[in-house]
Design an enzyme around this catalytic site. Structure first.
Site, PDB file in Angstrom:
ATOM      1  N   CYS A  56     -11.867   8.587   7.220  1.00  0.00           N
ATOM      2  CA  CYS A  56     -11.460   7.525   7.688  1.00  0.00           C
ATOM      3  C   CYS A  56     -11.785   8.367   9.474  1.00  0.00           C
ATOM      4  O   CYS A  56     -11.928   7.405   9.973  1.00  0.00           O
ATOM      5  CB  CYS A  56     -10.362   7.238   7.683  1.00  0.00           C
ATOM      6  SG  CYS A  56      -9.028   9.245   7.871  1.00  0.00           S
ATOM      7  N   GLU A 103     -16.510   0.100   9.592  1.00  0.00           N
ATOM      8  CA  GLU A 103     -16.250   1.860   9.226  1.00  0.00           C
ATOM      9  C   GLU A 103     -17.371   0.863   7.300  1.00  0.00           C
ATOM     10  O   GLU A 103     -16.765   0.905   6.762  1.00  0.00           O
ATOM     11  CB  GLU A 103     -14.679   1.623   8.483  1.00  0.00           C
ATOM     12  CG  GLU A 103     -14.769   2.827   8.477  1.00  0.00           C
ATOM     13  CD  GLU A 103     -13.346   3.067   7.940  1.00  0.00           C
ATOM     14  OE1 GLU A 103     -12.565   4.527   8.175  1.00  0.00           O
ATOM     15  OE2 GLU A 103     -12.372   2.469   6.844  1.00  0.00           O
ATOM     16  N   GLU A 140      -1.931   4.053   7.754  1.00  0.00           N
ATOM     17  CA  GLU A 140      -3.246   4.672   8.033  1.00  0.00           C
ATOM     18  C   GLU A 140      -4.298   4.261   7.648  1.00  0.00           C
ATOM     19  O   GLU A 140      -4.920   4.143   6.488  1.00  0.00           O
ATOM     20  CB  GLU A 140      -3.134   6.666   8.152  1.00  0.00           C
ATOM     21  CG  GLU A 140      -4.171   7.514   8.982  1.00  0.00           C
ATOM     22  CD  GLU A 140      -4.936   8.427   7.464  1.00  0.00           C
ATOM     23  OE1 GLU A 140      -6.355   8.028   8.251  1.00  0.00           O
ATOM     24  OE2 GLU A 140      -5.074   8.606   7.198  1.00  0.00           O
ATOM     25  N   LYS A 183       0.918   5.933  -6.378  1.00  0.00           N
ATOM     26  CA  LYS A 183       0.037   5.201  -7.482  1.00  0.00           C
ATOM     27  C   LYS A 183      -1.337   5.189  -6.378  1.00  0.00           C
ATOM     28  O   LYS A 183      -1.487   5.540  -5.203  1.00  0.00           O
ATOM     29  CB  LYS A 183       0.258   3.731  -6.715  1.00  0.00           C
ATOM     30  CG  LYS A 183      -0.731   3.004  -8.227  1.00  0.00           C
ATOM     31  CD  LYS A 183      -1.562   1.544  -7.626  1.00  0.00           C
ATOM     32  CE  LYS A 183      -2.777   1.697  -6.633  1.00  0.00           C
ATOM     33  NZ  LYS A 183      -3.814   2.205  -7.236  1.00  0.00           N
TER      34      LYS A 183
END
Length: 501
Positions: free
Chosen positions: A302, A399, A268, A192
């Site tokens: 990331c 983040e 992750e 997906k």
């Protein structure tokens, strides 16, 4: 601030024709069961590129049924590893033949630099497939030295049907960081892609068919996370789910896996990676690394080095050089070869980044450079660097996932280590020093899955990476990524009248 290239009336590259917008299930493109579609948006302009099939639970069920049949009854897991590897090699060759088209799809869908996609992202995808193709016939168990009259050995067997939920920042790379080792292991899968970037994933489904991949081995379901993604995470007939994205959604994936069939999970997740620059560093090179670490892929990565700590002896010089070098990071159309930053992926991410920039200013941080949107349309943001940042500020803890650097100073090695570890995340870190003792001490003291010394973004197909703490668990790349798609089975038989154990 970086400069901005004003839009031209025509793109310097012919934009790709959108060939595939329907779900890819059991080797065929099909409409969603509901018939619904959703828009995928060009972040350069905010305009609609195409309408794509909106997969939901019913579509996931069909894809899982196809993948399960392909695993339980089909040839893929029963082939020799060499034969799987041969098909994977052909898959890589076909991808190489479509580099420009695939790079263009990721540029128009995700705002990624076309030149970088053509030179790095898509060729790296092909190399990654070849790496795991080469590993497919080298999957071995062990012969065990039992303590009594028994002969024991282990087998490594494919885990079964895998669900891959991939992010929007690296739509091609992440497709195959998850899929390539799973294919080598003999698994079948449902992929997906993120709803923001569905186009290249559907193209990869088409190319898998061309390569001779058996029907049902790769299925691609486009749709939204709370519907299609949730259906994958909670499906009773999926054996493993892999997810790359936010820590918040990662929690939901784990909960769904636990309350369904206790499927294995690899995550992750977020990062707030530190870059530590010591007094003995080459300041010019350190500034280049710091800017690369936060501005590459417009900060939508990331492992971005969003927290930069500079030792006080070179701090003032570093700030001066950094400010000047930031001007070289040109913002513009990702198809323009002069651009080094394209647009953020969508309006939501664009607004989120600008909101954090405003938070930083309100909390008392100082803008060294950038801080504003640029251009008359699209989702472009200037390279942004904050000084006078305190560790408790939101820009230093959260983040942001954009081109926003928090610049801070430190005195001692111990202080640098403490500051680097002062985060809930643990995905990556960078160290810039000429002192081997400092590099060894600091690299062993930072709790993060990857440490880069005098470099950054030094990824390689043989070098695994993944997170500590709230950055998740499980590894991409390397042989570790192959092993996460393999079960270990122990086989034991008795030994009769043997003089040897």
């Amino acid at each position: 601030m970086g400069s901005y290239i004003e839009e031209n009336s025509a793109s310097p590259v012919k934009l790709p024709t959108i060939k595939f917008t329907r779900l890819f299930i059991n080797g065929e493109f099909v409409d969603s069961v509901s018939g619904k579609t959703f828009e995928t948006i060009d972040p350069r302009t905010g305009e609609v590129i195409a309408r794509v099939a909106e997969g939901d639970k019913e579509d996931v069920d069909l894809a899982v049924k196809a993948a399960r049949k392909a695993f339980d009854d089909g040839p893929w897991p029963r082939m020799s590893g060499a034969e799987r590897g041969r098909i994977m090699m052909k898959y890589a060759d076909i991808i190489d033949e479509h580099i420009e088209e695939l790079a263009a799809l990721d540029a128009i869908d995700a705002g990624k630099l076309f030149s970088w996609g053509k030179a790095v992202d898509i060729p790296t995808v092909a190399r990654l497939i070849r790496y795991y193709a080469g590993a497919a016939d080298k999957i071995h168990g062990e012969v065990l030295k039992m303590s009594r009259e028994l002969h024991g050995y282990t087998l490594r067997e494919p885990i079964g049907v895998a669900g891959h939920i991939i992010p929007w920042n690296f739509p091609s790379s992440m497709f195959f960081m998850m899929s390539a080792p799973a294919l080598a292991a003999g698994c079948t899968m449902i992929v997906k892609p993120a709803e923001q970037t569905p186009l290249s994933a559907l193209f990869y489904g088409h190319l898998a068919k061309q390569a001779g991949m058996p029907d049902g081995v790769i299925n691609v379901i486009t749709g939204y996370g709370p519907t299609a993604g949730a259906a994958i995470a909670s499906h009773m007939d999926i054996d493993k789910v892999c997810f790359t994205g936010s820590t918040e959604v990662g929690r939901k994936i784990m909960q769904a896996a636990a309350t369904s069939n206790l499927k294995q999970v690899s995550l992750e997740l977020g990062g707030k990676s530190p870059l530590l620059i010591f007094d003995d560093a080459d300041v010019d090179k350190a500034a280049d690394l710091a800017l690369l670490g936060i501005l590459y892929n417009k900060g939508e990565i990331c492992v971005a080095s969003s927290r930069v700590f500079v030792q006080e002896g070179i701090y003032d010089e570093f700030v001066k050089i950094l400010k000047e070098k930031a001007k070289d990071w040109v913002v513009g159309d990702p198809f323009d070869p002069r651009s080094r930053l394209g647009p953020q992926v969508d309006k939501q991410q664009f607004d989120k980044i600008l909101s954090y920039i405003e938070h930083g200013k309100r909390e008392g941080a100082s803008l060294l450079t950038g801080g504003k949107p640029v251009g008359k349309k699209g989702y472009f943001i200037e390279p942004t660097v904050f000084t006078d940042v305190k560790e408790e500020m939101m820009i230093a803890t959260d983040e942001i996932f954009g081109p926003v650097m928090s610049l801070m100073k430190f005195k001692t090695i111990d202080e640098a280590i403490k500051k680097a570890n002062n985060t809930k995340y643990g995905l990556a870190a960078g160290i810039v020093t000429k002192n081997l003792d400092v590099a060894n001490t600091v690299s062993r003291s930072i709790r993060a899955g990857t440490i880069w010394i005098n470099c950054y973004f030094a990824f390689d197909q043989d070098c695994s990476y993944g997170g500590y703490k709230m950055s998740g668990f499980g590894r991409h790349l390397g042989i570790e990524a192959l092993h996460k798609f393999l079960q270990v089975k122990s086989v034991v038989t008795p030994i009769y009248n043997s003089p040897w154990l």
